[in-house]
Design a protein around this motif. Sequence first.
Motif, PDB file in Angstrom:
ATOM      1  N   MET A  57      -3.003  -8.849   8.318  1.00 62.56           N
ATOM      2  CA  MET A  57      -2.851  -7.535   7.698  1.00 62.56           C
ATOM      3  C   MET A  57      -1.370  -7.173   7.560  1.00 62.56           C
ATOM      4  O   MET A  57      -0.926  -6.124   8.010  1.00 62.56           O
ATOM      5  CB  MET A  57      -3.603  -6.477   8.519  1.00 62.56           C
ATOM      6  CG  MET A  57      -5.111  -6.565   8.400  1.00 62.56           C
ATOM      7  SD  MET A  57      -5.666  -6.094   6.730  1.00 62.56           S
ATOM      8  CE  MET A  57      -7.341  -6.762   6.745  1.00 62.56           C
ATOM      9  N   SER A  58      -0.613  -8.088   6.965  1.00 60.46           N
ATOM     10  CA  SER A  58       0.803  -7.864   6.635  1.00 60.46           C
ATOM     11  C   SER A  58       1.698  -7.684   7.858  1.00 60.46           C
ATOM     12  O   SER A  58       2.792  -7.127   7.750  1.00 60.46           O
ATOM     13  CB  SER A  58       0.958  -6.644   5.702  1.00 60.46           C
ATOM     14  OG  SER A  58       0.274  -6.836   4.490  1.00 60.46           O
ATOM     15  N   GLN A  59       1.264  -8.192   9.050  1.00 63.70           N
ATOM     16  CA  GLN A  59       2.094  -8.034  10.248  1.00 63.70           C
ATOM     17  C   GLN A  59       3.440  -8.733  10.117  1.00 63.70           C
ATOM     18  O   GLN A  59       4.390  -8.383  10.816  1.00 63.70           O
ATOM     19  CB  GLN A  59       1.375  -8.585  11.488  1.00 63.70           C
ATOM     20  CG  GLN A  59       0.067  -7.907  11.843  1.00 63.70           C
ATOM     21  CD  GLN A  59      -1.111  -8.701  11.331  1.00 63.70           C
ATOM     22  OE1 GLN A  59      -1.127  -9.097  10.167  1.00 63.70           O
ATOM     23  NE2 GLN A  59      -2.106  -8.912  12.177  1.00 63.70           N
ATOM     24  N   ASN A  60       3.528  -9.739   9.240  1.00 59.31           N
ATOM     25  CA  ASN A  60       4.764 -10.507   9.094  1.00 59.31           C
ATOM     26  C   ASN A  60       5.759  -9.846   8.142  1.00 59.31           C
ATOM     27  O   ASN A  60       6.847 -10.366   7.919  1.00 59.31           O
ATOM     28  CB  ASN A  60       4.456 -11.916   8.605  1.00 59.31           C
ATOM     29  CG  ASN A  60       3.716 -11.923   7.277  1.00 59.31           C
ATOM     30  OD1 ASN A  60       2.933 -11.017   6.988  1.00 59.31           O
ATOM     31  ND2 ASN A  60       3.953 -12.944   6.464  1.00 59.31           N
TER      32      ASN A  60
ATOM     33  N   ARG B 146       4.990  -2.979   4.810  1.00 56.72           N
ATOM     34  CA  ARG B 146       3.637  -2.680   5.278  1.00 56.72           C
ATOM     35  C   ARG B 146       3.187  -1.310   4.775  1.00 56.72           C
ATOM     36  O   ARG B 146       2.036  -1.130   4.360  1.00 56.72           O
ATOM     37  CB  ARG B 146       3.568  -2.735   6.810  1.00 56.72           C
ATOM     38  CG  ARG B 146       3.758  -4.134   7.387  1.00 56.72           C
ATOM     39  CD  ARG B 146       3.266  -4.226   8.826  1.00 56.72           C
ATOM     40  NE  ARG B 146       3.905  -3.268   9.713  1.00 56.72           N
ATOM     41  CZ  ARG B 146       5.042  -3.478  10.373  1.00 56.72           C
ATOM     42  NH1 ARG B 146       5.679  -4.635  10.218  1.00 56.72           N
ATOM     43  NH2 ARG B 146       5.538  -2.553  11.180  1.00 56.72           N
ATOM     44  N   ALA B 147       4.098  -0.349   4.824  1.00 58.53           N
ATOM     45  CA  ALA B 147       3.754   0.984   4.336  1.00 58.53           C
ATOM     46  C   ALA B 147       3.443   0.948   2.839  1.00 58.53           C
ATOM     47  O   ALA B 147       2.527   1.638   2.369  1.00 58.53           O
ATOM     48  CB  ALA B 147       4.903   1.951   4.621  1.00 58.53           C
TER      49      ALA B 147
ATOM     50  N   ILE C 172      -3.807  -1.910   8.397  1.00 57.04           N
ATOM     51  CA  ILE C 172      -2.424  -2.393   8.345  1.00 57.04           C
ATOM     52  C   ILE C 172      -1.570  -1.631   9.366  1.00 57.04           C
ATOM     53  O   ILE C 172      -1.538  -0.393   9.338  1.00 57.04           O
ATOM     54  CB  ILE C 172      -1.846  -2.226   6.934  1.00 57.04           C
ATOM     55  CG1 ILE C 172      -2.616  -3.123   5.955  1.00 57.04           C
ATOM     56  CG2 ILE C 172      -0.355  -2.584   6.902  1.00 57.04           C
ATOM     57  CD1 ILE C 172      -2.258  -2.917   4.516  1.00 57.04           C
ATOM     58  N   PRO C 173      -0.911  -2.327  10.288  1.00 61.90           N
ATOM     59  CA  PRO C 173      -0.086  -1.632  11.281  1.00 61.90           C
ATOM     60  C   PRO C 173       1.123  -0.970  10.627  1.00 61.90           C
ATOM     61  O   PRO C 173       1.763  -1.565   9.760  1.00 61.90           O
ATOM     62  CB  PRO C 173       0.321  -2.750  12.238  1.00 61.90           C
ATOM     63  CG  PRO C 173       0.228  -4.008  11.439  1.00 61.90           C
ATOM     64  CD  PRO C 173      -0.891  -3.776  10.444  1.00 61.90           C
ATOM     65  N   THR C 174       1.388   0.257  11.012  1.00 60.31           N
ATOM     66  CA  THR C 174       2.537   0.975  10.427  1.00 60.31           C
ATOM     67  C   THR C 174       3.490   1.409  11.530  1.00 60.31           C
ATOM     68  O   THR C 174       3.204   1.264  12.711  1.00 60.31           O
ATOM     69  CB  THR C 174       2.058   2.214   9.655  1.00 60.31           C
ATOM     70  OG1 THR C 174       1.285   3.033  10.534  1.00 60.31           O
ATOM     71  CG2 THR C 174       1.217   1.809   8.459  1.00 60.31           C
TER      72      THR C 174
END
Length: 207
Positions: free
Chosen positions: A174-177, A183-184, A205-207
């Motif tokens: 989920m776009s952690q990289n 990511r936002a 997605i972690p923000t």
Amino acid sequence: MYVPPAFREEDLAALHGMMRGAGLANLVTATAEGLVATPLPLLLAPDEGPFGTLYGHLARANPQWRQPPLGDAMAIFMGPDAYVSPSWYPSKREHGKVVPTWNYIAVHAHGPVEFFDDADRLLDAVTRLTDRHEQPRAEPWAVSDAPAAFVQSQLRGIVGLRLPIARLEGKRKMSQNRSAEDRAGVAAGLAASDRAADRAAAALIPT
């Protein structure tokens, strides 16, 4: 499953949550005749064994249960997934060195599969699986709502399965990289989508 460290999920509670969220899985077995796969709703019994145990059933006419598996079976659970456009990355405007990708959640559960046709075990498995999916409904349907003779006739058309999980692999891509800004941007782009799975992925997605 190839799982880079940034996307690896090893927390058992999180893995179980991902599996419950998926509901439908693909049961894959290797046989002397090749790989066989069947999409199935599977019930997770989390307290049976170190990683939990899966229960479900196949149509008796399905040849998969008659073909002896070579080694462990694998149940594949997929969670929300979404296409990620490079246009959502603020870094695109900085250097342009961005490409499309796909965000997704996946869990692979491995273990020895047992097929059974004992009527009492089948009824228990079907009842528990039905209750799990009917529970959130305002007026849940129960297996016992149907005539007992009818239920018994339906049970004769299926074969149960039990898969004690010996190994779990989890991937949460989920776009952690990406940077916090990228990511936002992805979360905002997916949240604005008309596709329900895109919006579900946006929330992960972690923000």
